[in-house]
Enzyme design. Structure first.
Site, short mmCIF file in Angstrom:
data_model
loop_
_atom_site.label_atom_id
_atom_site.label_comp_id
_atom_site.label_asym_id
_atom_site.label_seq_id
_atom_site.Cartn_x
_atom_site.Cartn_y
_atom_site.Cartn_z
N GLU A 211 35.63 35.76 46.93
CA GLU A 211 35.63 36.07 45.50
C GLU A 211 34.18 36.01 45.04
O GLU A 211 33.62 34.93 44.86
CB GLU A 211 36.50 35.08 44.72
CG GLU A 211 37.97 35.09 45.13
CD GLU A 211 38.66 36.40 44.80
OE1 GLU A 211 38.11 37.20 44.02
OE2 GLU A 211 39.76 36.64 45.32
N CYS A 245 31.91 34.98 36.50
CA CYS A 245 31.77 36.09 37.46
C CYS A 245 32.32 37.40 36.91
O CYS A 245 31.92 38.48 37.36
CB CYS A 245 32.43 35.75 38.78
SG CYS A 245 34.19 35.36 38.65
#
Length: 457
Positions: A211, A245
Site C-alpha cells: 500500500e 497517502c
C-alpha cells in the site's frame, strides 16, 4: 536482535502448525479480544497520537479508532460465510468429479506500518490476518514512539507472542524481519521503501501486499458544484496536515472558474484551519523537522496564494495553497505528503488526461462533476487505485470497497472481505468419483481425439 527475531518467527510457525488459529471460534474470540482491548485503551491511544502528531481528539477517533470498529464488526459478522469452502463448476471433461475452493491461511504474516496513521494502519491489516486464521508480527513505525508503545502494550496484554507479537525498532529491525522466511508480507509506506520490501520478499518468493502512494489528483470539471468541491477538497487535503497517502495532491481546475473556486478554497481553509493552525492546539504536526525542511523546499513563495508560514521547531507548516503551478515546478516532482495544495488550471477537458498521465498511476483520484459523460471520460481513461466522484478520502472508510493501488501506487487491496481474501490462499480441489473411470483420457484412438475435441472446443 536477529536471533530474537528468528526465534519469534519459529515460535509463530510452530503455533500455526498446531492448527489452533484455523478454528473459526478461535478467530472470533481473538477479534473480540482485540475490540475489547481497543475500547479499554481508547484514552491511551488518543493521548499517544496527540503526543506523536498533535491530532485533536475528534480527528484521532475518526481516523485511528472508529474505522477499526467498523472493520471488526464487518469481519465478525461475515467471516463464517467468507471462510466456507466454495463449490464451483466442473467441466464435462471431468464428469463424475466435483470442484471446490478451500480458504486456507498463509501462516506467519509480517505487517509493517507507517507513521501517518500509526494506530489504524497497524491494526487494520491485523484484523484481516486474524480473521483469516494467521499469526502476525507487527512492526509499527519508530517515528511515532508513543503510539508504538501503546500498540506493544495492548498486544502483549491481549495475545501470546507466539500468536501476535510486536517488534519495535528502526529500519535495521525492519530489514532483519524481512530477511526471515515468513509466509506473507503486508507493507504500507512509500514507493521507494515498497520496492525494497518487494526485493526482500523475492528472495523467498513471499507474496506481498504493498500500500504505497503517489500524486493523487482532484479534478474539478466546469459543471462541478464549486462550493462543495472546495469544501471537500480542503477537508481531504488538510486532515492530518496533509500527511495522508490518499490526500488530494494537486487540483485541476478550469481556467474559466479559477476566481470562484479559489475564493471558496480560501474560505474553507480559513474557516477550519486559520485559528486552529496558528494556535497549534489540535492542528497536526509534521512528523519531524526533516520533513518540515522538505515541505518548505517545495513552497514557491511567488506562487503562494494563501498560507506559506512554517515553524521548524514546532514542526508546523501552515495550510498552503499555490496557484498557477506547472508540471515543471518542484512541488509536482514527488508526492507532497503535507499541507501544500498546488492548483493547476486547464482550458480544455482533453488536457486533463494528458496532465494526469505524466505521473505514475496514483493511489487515488477525485472527480467533481454533475455529468455522467465527464464521469465516463475520466474513469474510463485514467488508471488509479480508487477514489470518489464528488468527494475525497471517504472511499477508504467503507469496509465494502477494496482499498489498494496500481503500478507504483501499490499492489493488492484490503478492507472488509478484501482483508480476509488478502490473507487467505484459495486452495483448489477436485474430488473425483471412484464409481467409474472413463477410458477416454487413456485411449490414443482417433475416436477418442474427436470426442475430446467436442468436449473442449
Amino acid at each position: 536482535m536477529k536471533d530474537a527475531i528468528q526465534s519469534l518467527v519459529h515460535k509463530q510457525k510452530q503455533f500455526f502448525y498446531s492448527g489452533e488459529t484455523k478454528s473459526l471460534s478461535f478467530r472470533k474470540e481473538q477479534l473480540t479480544k482485540l475490540k475489547e482491548a481497543i475500547k479499554k485503551r481508547e484514552r491511551d491511544i488518543l493521548k499517544a497520537v496527540k503526543k506523536d502528531l498533535n491530532k485533536g481528539e475528534h480527528e484521532a477517533f475518526l481516523t485511528e479508532i472508529g474505522f477499526l470498529y467498523s472493520e471488526l464488526k464487518d469481519m465478525l459478522k461475515n467471516m463464517d460465510y467468507w471462510a466456507e469452502p466454495r463449490k464451483t463448476k466442473t467441466p464435462l471433461s471431468h464428469v463424475g468429479g466435483k470442484s471446490y475452493i478451500y480458504k486456507e491461511p498463509y501462516g506467519v504474516t509480517l505487517i509493517i506500518s507507517p507513521w501517518n496513521y500509526p494506530f489504524q494502519l497497524c491494526l487494520a491489516p491485523l484484523i484481516g490476518a486474524i480473521g483469516s486464521g494467521n499469526t502476525a508480527i507487527l512492526k509499527p513505525s519508530e517515528f511515532t514512539p508513543h503510539t508504538s508503545s501503546v500498540i506493544r502494550d495492548l498486544v502483549a496484554a491481549t495475545f501470546p507472542e507466539e500468536y501476535i507479537a510486536v517488534v519495535e525498532g528502526d529500519a535495521e529491525v525492519s530489514k532483519a524481519l524481512l530477511d526471515e522466511n515468513v509466509d506473507y508480507i503486508f507493507f504500507t509506506g512509500s514507493t521507494a521503501v515498497g520496492k525494497k520490501v518487494m526485493e526482500a520478499a523475492a528472495k523467498h518468493l513471499t507474496p506481498v501486499t504493498l500500500e504505497l502512494g503517489g500524486k493523487s489528483p482532484a479534478i474539478v470539471m466546469e459543471d462541478a458544484n464549486l462550493k462543495l468541491a472546495a469544501k471537500r477538497i480542503v477537508w481531504g487535503k488538510f486532515i492530518n496536515a496533509g500527511q495522508t497517502c490518499v490526500a488530494p495532491d494537486y487540483v485541476l481546475v478550469p481556467e474559466k472558474r479559477r476566481r470562484k473556486f479559489l475564493k471558496q478554497l480560501v474560505h474553507y481553509t480559513k474557516k477550519w484551519y486559520d485559528e486552529e493552525a496558528r494556535s497549534h492546539k489540535s492542528y497536526p504536526q509534521i512528523i519531524n523537522e526533516q520533513h518540515v525542511d522538505r515541505l518548505v523546499s517545495l513552497i514557491d513563495k511567488e506562487k503562494v496564494f494563501y498560507g506559506g508560514d512554517y515553524d521548524r521547531e514546532k514542526r508546523f507548516v501552515e495550510p498552503t495553497i499555490m496557484m498557477d503551478v506547472t508540471m515543471d515546478d518542484e512541488v509536482m516532482a514527488e508526492e507532497i505528503f503535507g499541507p501544500i495544495l498546488p492548483i493547476m488550471f486547464y482550458k480544455n477537458d482533453y488536457e486533463i488526461v494528458d496532465i494526469v498521465r505524466q505521473r505514475p498511476n496514483p493511489l487515488a483520484l477525485y472527480l467533481f462533476t454533475e455529468s455522467k459523460e465527464n464521469e465516463g471520460m475520466i474513469l474510463g481513461n485514467l488508471s488509479f487505485g480508487g477514489g470518489c466522484v464528488n468527494d475525497t478520502i471517504m472511499h477508504l472508510a467503507t469496509p465494502y470497497l477494496p482499498f489498494g493501488g496500481v503500478g507504483e501506487s501499490g499492489m493488492g487491496s484490503y478492507h472488509g472481505k478484501n482483508s480476509f481474501d488478502t490473507f487467505t490462499h484459495e486452495k483448489s480441489i477436485l474430488k473425483q468419483t471412484t464409481a467409474f473411470d472413463l477410458p477416454i483420457r487413456y485411449s490414443q484412438s482417433q475416436a477418442s481425439m474427436k470426442t475430446l475435441r467436442k468436449m473442449w472446443e
